[in-house]
Design an enzyme around this catalytic site. Structure first.
Site, PDB file in Angstrom:
ATOM      1  CG  ASN A 144      -0.403   0.691   2.408  1.00 24.12           C
ATOM      2  OD1 ASN A 144      -0.498   1.912   2.535  1.00 24.12           O
ATOM      3  ND2 ASN A 144       0.225  -0.070   3.308  1.00 24.12           N
ATOM      4  CG  PHE A 148      -0.046   9.389   6.886  1.00 23.43           C
ATOM      5  CD1 PHE A 148      -0.172   8.083   7.310  1.00 23.43           C
ATOM      6  CD2 PHE A 148       1.038  10.128   7.367  1.00 23.43           C
ATOM      7  CE1 PHE A 148       0.759   7.504   8.170  1.00 23.43           C
ATOM      8  CE2 PHE A 148       1.975   9.567   8.226  1.00 23.43           C
ATOM      9  CZ  PHE A 148       1.831   8.262   8.616  1.00 23.43           C
ATOM     10  CB  SER A 209       3.912   5.475   7.168  1.00 19.12           C
ATOM     11  OG  SER A 209       3.485   5.488   5.823  1.00 19.12           O
ATOM     12  CG  ASN A 211       3.267   4.447   1.714  1.00 21.16           C
ATOM     13  OD1 ASN A 211       4.068   4.018   0.893  1.00 21.16           O
ATOM     14  ND2 ASN A 211       2.488   3.652   2.435  1.00 21.16           N
ATOM     15  CB  THR A 212       4.563  10.456   4.832  1.00 23.08           C
ATOM     16  OG1 THR A 212       3.173  10.138   4.755  1.00 23.08           O
ATOM     17  CG2 THR A 212       4.708  11.939   5.120  1.00 23.08           C
ATOM     18  CE  LYS A 249       2.650   0.115  12.809  1.00 22.31           C
ATOM     19  NZ  LYS A 249       1.255  -0.004  12.397  1.00 22.31           N
ATOM     20  CG  ASN A 280       4.345   1.017   9.515  1.00 18.34           C
ATOM     21  OD1 ASN A 280       3.678   0.594   8.561  1.00 18.34           O
ATOM     22  ND2 ASN A 280       4.079   2.164  10.100  1.00 18.34           N
TER      23      ASN A 280
HETATM   24  C1  LIG Z   1      -3.514  -0.947   3.535  1.00 15.56           C
HETATM   25  C2  LIG Z   1      -2.674  -0.675   4.752  1.00 15.56           C
HETATM   26  C3  LIG Z   1      -2.686   0.587   5.344  1.00 15.56           C
HETATM   27  C4  LIG Z   1      -1.910   0.847   6.482  1.00 15.56           C
HETATM   28  N1  LIG Z   1      -1.956   2.071   7.071  1.00 15.56           N
HETATM   29  C5  LIG Z   1      -1.265   2.284   8.214  1.00 15.56           C
HETATM   30  C6  LIG Z   1      -1.362   3.533   8.896  1.00 15.56           C
HETATM   31  O1  LIG Z   1      -2.091   4.437   8.498  1.00 15.56           O
HETATM   32  N2  LIG Z   1      -0.633   3.698  10.033  1.00 15.56           N
HETATM   33  C7  LIG Z   1       0.178   2.712  10.539  1.00 15.56           C
HETATM   34  O2  LIG Z   1       0.807   2.898  11.587  1.00 15.56           O
HETATM   35  N3  LIG Z   1       0.261   1.511   9.924  1.00 15.56           N
HETATM   36  C8  LIG Z   1      -0.428   1.284   8.783  1.00 15.56           C
HETATM   37  N4  LIG Z   1      -0.348   0.060   8.164  1.00 15.56           N
HETATM   38  C9  LIG Z   1       0.579  -0.962   8.708  1.00 15.56           C
HETATM   39  C10 LIG Z   1      -0.161  -1.954   9.622  1.00 15.56           C
HETATM   40  O3  LIG Z   1      -0.644  -1.322  10.771  1.00 15.56           O
HETATM   41  C11 LIG Z   1       0.804  -3.094  10.037  1.00 15.56           C
HETATM   42  O4  LIG Z   1       1.853  -2.547  10.801  1.00 15.56           O
HETATM   43  C12 LIG Z   1       1.373  -3.846   8.865  1.00 15.56           C
HETATM   44  O5  LIG Z   1       0.421  -4.020   7.852  1.00 15.56           O
HETATM   45  C13 LIG Z   1       1.907  -5.234   9.265  1.00 15.56           C
HETATM   46  O6  LIG Z   1       0.876  -6.068   9.736  1.00 15.56           O
HETATM   47  P1  LIG Z   1       0.167  -7.207   8.808  1.00 15.56           P
HETATM   48  O7  LIG Z   1       1.269  -7.990   8.159  1.00 15.56           O
HETATM   49  O8  LIG Z   1      -0.675  -7.995   9.760  1.00 15.56           O
HETATM   50  O9  LIG Z   1      -0.631  -6.473   7.818  1.00 15.56           O
HETATM   51  C14 LIG Z   1      -1.096  -0.201   7.028  1.00 15.56           C
HETATM   52  C15 LIG Z   1      -1.108  -1.467   6.430  1.00 15.56           C
HETATM   53  C16 LIG Z   1      -1.886  -1.711   5.311  1.00 15.56           C
HETATM   54  C17 LIG Z   1      -1.873  -3.104   4.706  1.00 15.56           C
END
Ligand SMILES: Cc1cc2nc3c(=O)[nH]c(=O)nc-3n(C[C@H](O)[C@H](O)[C@H](O)COP(=O)(O)O)c2cc1C
Length: 398
Positions: A144, A148, A209, A211-212, A249, A280
């Site tokens: 992704n 934000f 993240s 993406n920023t 995080k 993350n």
């Molecule tokens: C589509 C998507 C959007 C995410 N957006 C955020 C976010 O806004 N803030 C954040 O701290 N982590 C974000 N994450 C990271 C998740 O909180 C998590 O740390 C990461 O996906 C690893 O866990 P998983 O393997 O169970 O998905 C996002 C993950 C995904 C897949």
């Protein structure tokens, strides 16, 4: 003429019976919350829709409580403590699913032990251009680059205030991000602390993240020290009765020396966070990825992240001598994955990608398998199992 009418009538009746039958089949399947129904019938259909559209539908599903509520209580050995909170189970929903705080109640009712919303930015912002979410089905992963997208502090606070009035039971984390155009990053996090102090049970400072632009640089020692000093100062100025814990995080892509720097910064009194979220998404793309979208820009989550984040949990647990509570995240699809994070040093865990691939039944599945694994390994609780293999897992990385 009469024959034509009879044929039309028959076709209409068949269409109605088929629609009602298919509707009932799917309705009962969802109601019964069976993992096989989701995996065999529902999810393959869901996966025909664009990922961001499905994400929106899933959030609405939890918001309007279309998924079944968990009626049976959690197993006794899943009850645990995170920070000062008593959780009925250690499984939370990770940030990024309910970005705008719309579905907290529904998520909690479906069996999560705690709910984290966000990341929320001070001002509303649209995020990156679409498409910005990609399924890597063969790899059980997602990439992704939302960037934000946020409704902003005011709108999210309004929702959370209503929620807290009606359901004070839920342990709610508010994950804070920064606006794309903000230059002094710590200002945005301080605004978040001030804004959500009355509704957040804990805060997450998200600087990981991918993406920023520039966000991950905040993990560098000097920047991190300034940021944490500012947010902790802001939290400590709040009314004594309401000073939520602050967690940081981090990314899974840190080198050993980055990890050492972070550990030394958070051991300073003025920068002492109350816990860490590890981790993350990753920007790393392993050779083993098979899916066609593997080269898309963004953060990779799901199965390929699993052992990477578990190793980082073990390293940081060992480096901090188990003194800092850790929420373990990354590639948890079953009870074994959750168990691995706990014995590496996590006090609780969160999921995101496995919920996208398997739907709400994955919540019960992970909890049931985790409960069985704790018992089979002779642990009466999550706390007893915590960090028991951290040293071994941390050494494996060297
Ligand atoms: C589509 C998507 C959007 C995410 N957006 C955020 C976010 O806004 N803030 C954040 O701290 N982590 C974000 N994450 C990271 C998740 O909180 C998590 O740390 C990461 O996906 C690893 O866990 P998983 O393997 O169970 O998905 C996002 C993950 C995904 C897949």
């Amino acid at each position: 003429m009469r024959q034509k009418l009879t044929l039309a009538y028959k076709l209409k009746s068949t269409a109605i019976v088929t629609t009602v039958g298919v509707g009932a089949f799917f309705g009962i399947g969802v109601y019964r919350n069976e993992d096989k129904f989701y995996d065999k019938f529902l999810m393959p259909i869901v996966q025909l829709c664009p990922p961001e559209y499905c994400h929106r539908l899933a959030v609405l599903g939890f918001k309007y409580k279309l998924f079944p509520r968990q009626h049976q209580p959690d197993s006794e050995n899943l009850k645990t403590k995170l920070l000062d909170f008593s959780l009925s189970n250690p499984l939370g929903i990770a940030a990024g699913f309910d970005k705008h705080g719309e579905a907290v109640d529904g998520l909690s009712q479906s069996g999560f032990g705690f709910v984290e919303i966000g990341s929320v930015t001070p001002e509303p912002q649209p995020g990156n251009d679409k498409p910005r979410v990609f399924r890597l089905i063969e790899d059980k992963a997602i990439i992704n680059r939302y960037g934000f997208n946020s409704d902003g502090h005011d709108a999210v606070l309004e929702r959370l205030l209503k929620l807290k009035k009606s359901n004070a039971e839920i342990v709610l984390g508010v994950n804070l991000g920064k606006n794309k155009t903000t230059e002094i990053a710590h200002d945005d996090y301080v605004k978040g602390i001030d804004k959500f102090a009355s509704v957040a049970d804990y805060f997450v400072v998200n600087i990981s993240s991918p993406n920023t632009a520039g966000l991950r640089n905040l993990q560098q020692a000097e920047n991190l020290q300034l940021l944490l000093r500012k947010v902790i100062e802001a939290r400590n100025k709040l009314d004594q009765a309401k000073r939520p814990p602050i967690l940081l995080k981090v990314a899974p892509d840190l080198t050993d020396s980055d990890v050492q720097d972070i550990v030394s910064v958070i051991s300073k009194k003025e920068c002492r966070v109350d816990g860490l979220l590890i981790s993350n998404t990753t920007i790393e793309r392993s050779e083993s990825l098979k899916s066609k979208d593997k080269s898309e820009t963004g953060g990779l989550s799901g199965a390929p992240l699993g052992s990477r984040s578990t190793k980082m949990i073990a390293k940081i647990y060992t480096a901090t001598k188990g003194q800092v509570p850790i929420i373990g995240i990354g590639g948890i699809f079953n009870g074994q994955d959750a168990f691995d994070k706990i014995v590496a040093g996590a006090s609780a865990v969160q999921i995101y990608t496995s919920l996208i691939y398997h739907g709400p039944p994955v919540i019960q599945k992970i909890k049931k398998e985790l409960s069985n694994l704790l018992a089979a390994n002779g642990y009466e609780s999550v706390e007893m199992a915590r960090g028991k293999q951290a040293k071994i897992i941390a050494k494996e990385t060297k």
